[in-house]
Design a protein around this motif. Structure first.
Motif, PDB file in Angstrom:
ATOM      1  N   GLN A  81       0.858  -1.182   0.000  1.00 29.06           N
ATOM      2  CA  GLN A  81       0.000   0.000   0.000  1.00 29.06           C
ATOM      3  C   GLN A  81       0.894   1.232   0.000  1.00 29.06           C
ATOM      4  N   GLN A  82       0.604   2.151  -0.918  1.00 27.38           N
ATOM      5  CA  GLN A  82       1.328   3.425  -0.910  1.00 27.38           C
ATOM      6  C   GLN A  82       0.797   4.261   0.245  1.00 27.38           C
ATOM      7  N   ILE A  83       1.693   4.637   1.162  1.00 35.08           N
ATOM      8  CA  ILE A  83       1.265   5.371   2.353  1.00 35.08           C
ATOM      9  C   ILE A  83       1.566   6.855   2.275  1.00 35.08           C
ATOM     10  N   GLY A  84       2.237   7.284   1.203  1.00 34.70           N
ATOM     11  CA  GLY A  84       2.508   8.708   1.064  1.00 34.70           C
ATOM     12  C   GLY A  84       3.607   8.980   0.070  1.00 34.70           C
ATOM     13  N   THR A  85       3.840  10.261  -0.155  1.00 36.73           N
ATOM     14  CA  THR A  85       4.956  10.713  -0.977  1.00 36.73           C
ATOM     15  C   THR A  85       5.699  11.790  -0.203  1.00 36.73           C
ATOM     16  N   VAL A  86       6.976  11.906  -0.495  1.00 38.90           N
ATOM     17  CA  VAL A  86       7.780  12.943   0.153  1.00 38.90           C
ATOM     18  C   VAL A  86       7.227  14.310  -0.259  1.00 38.90           C
ATOM     19  N   GLY A  87       7.000  15.169   0.725  1.00 40.59           N
ATOM     20  CA  GLY A  87       6.418  16.482   0.468  1.00 40.59           C
ATOM     21  C   GLY A  87       4.951  16.568   0.826  1.00 40.59           C
ATOM     22  N   THR A  88       4.335  15.425   1.202  1.00 45.60           N
ATOM     23  CA  THR A  88       2.941  15.417   1.630  1.00 45.60           C
ATOM     24  C   THR A  88       2.846  14.796   3.022  1.00 45.60           C
ATOM     25  N   ASN A  89       1.768  15.114   3.719  1.00 47.98           N
ATOM     26  CA  ASN A  89       1.517  14.560   5.063  1.00 47.98           C
ATOM     27  C   ASN A  89       2.668  14.808   6.029  1.00 47.98           C
ATOM     28  N   ILE A  91       5.798  14.523   5.416  1.00 48.54           N
ATOM     29  CA  ILE A  91       6.934  13.634   5.167  1.00 48.54           C
ATOM     30  C   ILE A  91       8.018  14.388   4.404  1.00 48.54           C
ATOM     31  N   THR A  92       9.216  14.381   4.921  1.00 43.18           N
ATOM     32  CA  THR A  92      10.363  14.990   4.262  1.00 43.18           C
ATOM     33  C   THR A  92      11.528  14.002   4.292  1.00 43.18           C
ATOM     34  N   ALA A  93      12.564  14.283   3.498  1.00 46.67           N
ATOM     35  CA  ALA A  93      13.784  13.492   3.593  1.00 46.67           C
ATOM     36  C   ALA A  93      14.326  13.597   5.016  1.00 46.67           C
ATOM     37  N   GLY A  94      14.614  12.473   5.597  1.00 50.65           N
ATOM     38  CA  GLY A  94      15.076  12.446   6.978  1.00 50.65           C
ATOM     39  C   GLY A  94      13.992  12.186   7.992  1.00 50.65           C
ATOM     40  N   SER A  95      12.729  12.206   7.551  1.00 47.38           N
ATOM     41  CA  SER A  95      11.647  11.870   8.477  1.00 47.38           C
ATOM     42  C   SER A  95      11.796  10.428   8.947  1.00 47.38           C
ATOM     43  N   ILE A  96      11.330  10.173  10.149  1.00 50.32           N
ATOM     44  CA  ILE A  96      11.377   8.828  10.724  1.00 50.32           C
ATOM     45  C   ILE A  96       9.984   8.212  10.648  1.00 50.32           C
ATOM     46  N   HIS A 154      10.610   9.357  -3.222  1.00 46.06           N
ATOM     47  CA  HIS A 154       9.363  10.045  -3.573  1.00 46.06           C
ATOM     48  C   HIS A 154       8.162   9.222  -3.087  1.00 46.06           C
ATOM     49  N   PHE A 155       7.991   8.019  -3.620  1.00 50.27           N
ATOM     50  CA  PHE A 155       6.902   7.151  -3.193  1.00 50.27           C
ATOM     51  C   PHE A 155       7.349   6.280  -2.013  1.00 50.27           C
ATOM     52  N   ILE A 156       6.409   6.039  -1.094  1.00 52.69           N
ATOM     53  CA  ILE A 156       6.684   5.200   0.077  1.00 52.69           C
ATOM     54  C   ILE A 156       5.572   4.164   0.206  1.00 52.69           C
ATOM     55  N   THR A 157       5.954   2.905   0.406  1.00 53.74           N
ATOM     56  CA  THR A 157       4.963   1.841   0.554  1.00 53.74           C
ATOM     57  C   THR A 157       5.277   0.986   1.780  1.00 53.74           C
ATOM     58  N   VAL A 158       4.228   0.354   2.313  1.00 55.67           N
ATOM     59  CA  VAL A 158       4.407  -0.758   3.241  1.00 55.67           C
ATOM     60  C   VAL A 158       4.104  -2.023   2.472  1.00 55.67           C
ATOM     61  N   GLU A 159       4.738  -3.120   2.855  1.00 52.44           N
ATOM     62  CA  GLU A 159       4.537  -4.333   2.065  1.00 52.44           C
ATOM     63  C   GLU A 159       4.848  -5.589   2.870  1.00 52.44           C
ATOM     64  N   LYS A 160       4.386  -6.698   2.325  1.00 54.12           N
ATOM     65  CA  LYS A 160       4.692  -8.020   2.881  1.00 54.12           C
ATOM     66  C   LYS A 160       4.818  -8.999   1.734  1.00 54.12           C
ATOM     67  N   GLY A 161       5.505 -10.121   2.020  1.00 49.47           N
ATOM     68  CA  GLY A 161       5.682 -11.147   1.007  1.00 49.47           C
ATOM     69  C   GLY A 161       6.469 -12.303   1.589  1.00 49.47           C
ATOM     70  N   GLY A 162       6.883 -13.230   0.729  1.00 54.28           N
ATOM     71  CA  GLY A 162       7.628 -14.390   1.191  1.00 54.28           C
ATOM     72  C   GLY A 162       7.963 -15.316   0.045  1.00 54.28           C
ATOM     73  N   ASN A 163       8.425 -16.515   0.371  1.00 52.68           N
ATOM     74  CA  ASN A 163       8.800 -17.467  -0.682  1.00 52.68           C
ATOM     75  C   ASN A 163       7.972 -18.753  -0.638  1.00 52.68           C
ATOM     76  N   GLY A 164       6.798 -18.681   0.000  1.00 54.74           N
ATOM     77  CA  GLY A 164       5.906 -19.832  -0.002  1.00 54.74           C
ATOM     78  C   GLY A 164       4.893 -19.783   1.120  1.00 54.74           C
TER      79      GLY A 164
END
Length: 206
Positions: A81-89, A91-96, A154-164
């Motif tokens: 899921q895209q949770i934001g872009t740098v410059g919105t909400n 969020i800046t470079a260096g944000s935690i 620029h784009f930031i996402t959270v994600e999950k996955g695996g190999n089986g």
């Protein structure tokens, strides 16, 4: 005997109600950047590839649903899921960014992970922070990640996955905090803001 069974049934119903209420009290710290974070609205706001994503009651930790991902392409798969872009909400470079999510799998012998990923404005992958999910379902463990937004993201996402097998998650929380330049591990672009005086009175020294 009938009264005995009624008493047991009443206690079981109270216990069930208590568990439901306690499950629904799950909250996120600060403003959560993840939408439909507990899959209570099905799979809305989530994208996936290389498998099948479901919203189901099994192993739900918060509310009544959890996100179940059945991996069919073991070499390439993801839920994101895209949770934001740098410059919105804010969020800046260096944000935690602080990620907190419940997760588990039926078969921990496979590798599964959750994390945060960063991309350029044309969706070129830059970097990310991830942690392995190895809790044995139906139990889930809470996984936490602290991540610094890189300077060219620029784009930031959270994600999950695996190999089986399956990876199942619930209550995705991502909160934002600004970088602290006094922190010795802060990145180079996390610089303190100058405190400039205002008015016409300046003290010059050499």
């Amino acid at each position: 005997n009938r009264d005995h069974y009624i008493t047991i049934l009443t206690l079981l119903l109270l216990l069930l109600q208590t568990n439901i209420l306690s499950a629904q009290t799950c909250t996120c710290t600060g403003t959560n950047l993840v939408q439909n974070h507990s899959f209570e609205s099905g799979t809305n706001n989530w994208s996936w590839s290389g498998g099948n994503l479901y919203s189901d009651t099994y192993a739900a930790q918060c509310g009544t649903k959890a996100g179940h991902f059945q991996i069919t392409n073991t070499g390439s798969n993801w839920v994101s899921q895209q949770i934001g872009t740098v410059g919105t909400n804010g969020i800046t470079a260096g944000s935690i960014l602080n990620l907190s999510v419940y997760g588990g799998t039926h078969n921990p012998s496979f590798y599964h992970q959750v994390g945060i990923s960063y991309f350029t404005s044309n969706w070129t992958y830059i970097s990310g922070n991830y942690t392995e999910v190895n809790a044995q379902l139906p139990s889930m463990s809470l996984y936490n990640i602290t991540s610094t937004v890189p300077s060219n993201a620029h784009f930031i996402t959270v994600e999950k996955g695996g190999n089986g097998d399956w990876i199942k998650t619930d209550r995705w929380c991502v909160s934002l905090s600004q970088c602290n330049p006094d922190n010795g591990s802060a990145p180079p672009f996390c610089a303190p803001q100058p405190n400039c005086p205002t008015g016409n009175n300046f003290l010059w020294s050499q």
